[in-house]
Design a protein around this motif. Structure first.
Motif, PDB file in Angstrom:
ATOM      1  N   GLU A   5     -80.360 -42.559  51.275  1.00 53.34           N
ATOM      2  CA  GLU A   5     -80.787 -41.354  51.984  1.00 53.34           C
ATOM      3  C   GLU A   5     -79.971 -41.199  53.263  1.00 53.34           C
ATOM      4  N   GLU A   6     -79.325 -40.054  53.391  1.00 54.92           N
ATOM      5  CA  GLU A   6     -78.549 -39.752  54.599  1.00 54.92           C
ATOM      6  C   GLU A   6     -78.488 -38.241  54.775  1.00 54.92           C
ATOM      7  N   PRO A   7     -79.205 -37.704  55.746  1.00 58.06           N
ATOM      8  CA  PRO A   7     -79.263 -36.248  55.915  1.00 58.06           C
ATOM      9  C   PRO A   7     -78.076 -35.628  56.652  1.00 58.06           C
ATOM     10  N   LEU A   8     -77.277 -36.418  57.371  1.00 52.76           N
ATOM     11  CA  LEU A   8     -76.219 -35.842  58.196  1.00 52.76           C
ATOM     12  C   LEU A   8     -74.840 -36.450  57.961  1.00 52.76           C
ATOM     13  N   LYS A   9     -74.712 -37.733  58.076  1.00 55.77           N
ATOM     14  CA  LYS A   9     -73.398 -38.400  58.069  1.00 55.77           C
ATOM     15  C   LYS A   9     -73.020 -38.828  56.661  1.00 55.77           C
ATOM     16  N   ILE A  10     -72.777 -37.841  55.807  1.00 53.84           N
ATOM     17  CA  ILE A  10     -72.520 -38.169  54.401  1.00 53.84           C
ATOM     18  C   ILE A  10     -71.143 -38.803  54.202  1.00 53.84           C
ATOM     19  N   TYR A  11     -70.181 -38.462  55.023  1.00 54.39           N
ATOM     20  CA  TYR A  11     -68.869 -39.124  54.922  1.00 54.39           C
ATOM     21  C   TYR A  11     -69.021 -40.617  55.183  1.00 54.39           C
ATOM     22  N   GLU A  12     -69.738 -40.966  56.229  1.00 50.36           N
ATOM     23  CA  GLU A  12     -69.953 -42.376  56.564  1.00 50.36           C
ATOM     24  C   GLU A  12     -70.671 -43.099  55.431  1.00 50.36           C
ATOM     25  N   ALA A  13     -71.618 -42.430  54.793  1.00 52.55           N
ATOM     26  CA  ALA A  13     -72.377 -43.040  53.699  1.00 52.55           C
ATOM     27  C   ALA A  13     -71.518 -43.252  52.458  1.00 52.55           C
ATOM     28  N   ILE A  14     -70.576 -42.364  52.242  1.00 56.89           N
ATOM     29  CA  ILE A  14     -69.756 -42.417  51.020  1.00 56.89           C
ATOM     30  C   ILE A  14     -68.547 -43.327  51.182  1.00 56.89           C
ATOM     31  N   LYS A  15     -67.925 -43.340  52.340  1.00 54.29           N
ATOM     32  CA  LYS A  15     -66.605 -43.967  52.493  1.00 54.29           C
ATOM     33  C   LYS A  15     -66.573 -45.454  52.152  1.00 54.29           C
ATOM     34  N   THR A  16     -67.669 -46.166  52.325  1.00 54.06           N
ATOM     35  CA  THR A  16     -67.679 -47.602  52.015  1.00 54.06           C
ATOM     36  C   THR A  16     -68.319 -47.900  50.664  1.00 54.06           C
ATOM     37  N   ASN A  17     -68.774 -46.862  50.000  1.00 51.42           N
ATOM     38  CA  ASN A  17     -69.440 -47.035  48.710  1.00 51.42           C
ATOM     39  C   ASN A  17     -68.393 -47.157  47.608  1.00 51.42           C
ATOM     40  N   LYS A  18     -68.479 -48.175  46.807  1.00 52.38           N
ATOM     41  CA  LYS A  18     -67.490 -48.405  45.751  1.00 52.38           C
ATOM     42  C   LYS A  18     -67.854 -47.705  44.439  1.00 52.38           C
ATOM     43  N   ASN A  19     -69.120 -47.378  44.250  1.00 59.25           N
ATOM     44  CA  ASN A  19     -69.568 -46.761  43.003  1.00 59.25           C
ATOM     45  C   ASN A  19     -69.474 -45.239  43.082  1.00 59.25           C
ATOM     46  N   PRO A  20     -69.515 -44.574  41.933  1.00 57.99           N
ATOM     47  CA  PRO A  20     -69.545 -43.115  41.938  1.00 57.99           C
ATOM     48  C   PRO A  20     -70.760 -42.607  42.735  1.00 57.99           C
ATOM     49  N   VAL A  21     -70.595 -41.458  43.385  1.00 59.11           N
ATOM     50  CA  VAL A  21     -71.645 -40.925  44.248  1.00 59.11           C
ATOM     51  C   VAL A  21     -72.011 -39.507  43.821  1.00 59.11           C
ATOM     52  N   LEU A  22     -73.310 -39.262  43.703  1.00 52.43           N
ATOM     53  CA  LEU A  22     -73.837 -37.917  43.469  1.00 52.43           C
ATOM     54  C   LEU A  22     -74.414 -37.428  44.790  1.00 52.43           C
ATOM     55  N   VAL A  23     -73.844 -36.384  45.365  1.00 54.04           N
ATOM     56  CA  VAL A  23     -74.330 -35.820  46.626  1.00 54.04           C
ATOM     57  C   VAL A  23     -75.331 -34.725  46.281  1.00 54.04           C
ATOM     58  N   GLU A  24     -76.598 -34.992  46.555  1.00 55.23           N
ATOM     59  CA  GLU A  24     -77.693 -34.089  46.196  1.00 55.23           C
ATOM     60  C   GLU A  24     -78.504 -33.758  47.434  1.00 55.23           C
ATOM     61  N   CYS A  25     -78.383 -32.675  48.066  1.00 47.47           N
ATOM     62  CA  CYS A  25     -77.418 -31.662  47.714  1.00 47.47           C
ATOM     63  C   CYS A  25     -76.717 -31.174  48.978  1.00 47.47           C
ATOM     64  N   VAL A  26     -75.572 -30.568  48.789  1.00 50.70           N
ATOM     65  CA  VAL A  26     -74.774 -30.071  49.905  1.00 50.70           C
ATOM     66  C   VAL A  26     -75.523 -28.973  50.653  1.00 50.70           C
ATOM     67  N   SER A  27     -76.289 -28.167  49.951  1.00 52.90           N
ATOM     68  CA  SER A  27     -77.030 -27.068  50.605  1.00 52.90           C
ATOM     69  C   SER A  27     -78.033 -27.599  51.623  1.00 52.90           C
ATOM     70  N   MET A  28     -78.760 -28.653  51.249  1.00 50.38           N
ATOM     71  CA  MET A  28     -79.718 -29.239  52.187  1.00 50.38           C
ATOM     72  C   MET A  28     -78.983 -29.887  53.357  1.00 50.38           C
ATOM     73  N   TRP A  29     -77.827 -30.469  53.084  1.00 43.70           N
ATOM     74  CA  TRP A  29     -77.026 -31.055  54.154  1.00 43.70           C
ATOM     75  C   TRP A  29     -76.595 -29.969  55.150  1.00 43.70           C
ATOM     76  N   ILE A  30     -76.158 -28.817  54.647  1.00 47.26           N
ATOM     77  CA  ILE A  30     -75.784 -27.702  55.535  1.00 47.26           C
ATOM     78  C   ILE A  30     -76.984 -27.311  56.394  1.00 47.26           C
ATOM     79  N   ASN A  31     -78.143 -27.194  55.764  1.00 47.85           N
ATOM     80  CA  ASN A  31     -79.378 -26.875  56.483  1.00 47.85           C
ATOM     81  C   ASN A  31     -79.630 -27.900  57.593  1.00 47.85           C
ATOM     82  N   ASN A  32     -79.508 -29.169  57.265  1.00 48.40           N
ATOM     83  CA  ASN A  32     -79.738 -30.234  58.244  1.00 48.40           C
ATOM     84  C   ASN A  32     -78.751 -30.148  59.398  1.00 48.40           C
ATOM     85  N   MET A  33     -77.504 -29.886  59.062  1.00 48.36           N
ATOM     86  CA  MET A  33     -76.471 -29.810  60.098  1.00 48.36           C
ATOM     87  C   MET A  33     -76.792 -28.695  61.102  1.00 48.36           C
TER      88      MET A  33
END
Length: 164
Positions: free
Chosen positions: A61-89
């Motif tokens: 779970e990460e409502p804002l810093k999705i780049y930080e959450a993804i960049k160190t993750n080695k597995n495939p990532v499903l970002v669910e969802c970009v619309s809610m992230w825009i809202n949060n931002m």
């Protein structure tokens, strides 16, 4: 590999994106949940998503810093969802340039990433500035993501059609 699933609210894009990433992953994918709880109705929606994905994903779970959450993750990532992230931002006082920078950074990553995004550009122009800003940001970011993705699927009535 980058993929975008875009469609209206309740179009089936989330389920199709989940099936897609599970089918195309050698390892258990990460489900990057961006939604913040704002009311009981939103909690019900989130609970339904949790039930639907079961144990097939590692949830992060990460409502804002999705780049930080993804960049160190080695597995495939499903970002669910970009619309809610825009809202949060917007809710947390960040602007379109912050969002654009973050999406560009994500698109440069080597990981397999599947984005889910609501298509909000088919309605009328709202009468308030915040809603117009949201629609404008969503439209511009959807274009940026789509250009940066290898595949793009448009979903209507549970059917995802590849458009790129």
């Amino acid at each position: 590999m980058k993929t975008l699933f875009i469609g209206g609210i309740k179009s089936g894009k989330s389920m199709n994106a989940q099936e897609y990433i599970l089918k195309n992953s050698l390892f258990k994918p990460t489900y990057l949940a961006t939604t913040e709880f704002v009311d009981a109705g939103m909690k019900e929606r989130v609970d339904a998503h949790i039930q639907n994905r079961g144990d097939d994903f590692v949830t992060l779970e990460e409502p804002l810093k999705i780049y930080e959450a993804i960049k160190t993750n080695k597995n495939p990532v499903l970002v669910e969802c970009v619309s809610m992230w825009i809202n949060n931002m917007f809710y947390h006082g960040l602007n379109f340039e912050d969002m654009q920078k973050e999406i560009k950074q994500i698109l440069e990553l080597e990981q397999t990433i599947v984005f889910v995004l609501n298509d909000v550009g088919c309605g009328v122009i709202p009468d308030n500035k915040l809603a117009r800003d949201f629609i404008d940001a969503s439209g511009k970011l959807s274009g940026l993501i789509a250009i940066g993705c290898d595949e793009v699927y448009h979903t209507i009535a549970g059917i995802s059609t590849r458009i790129k």
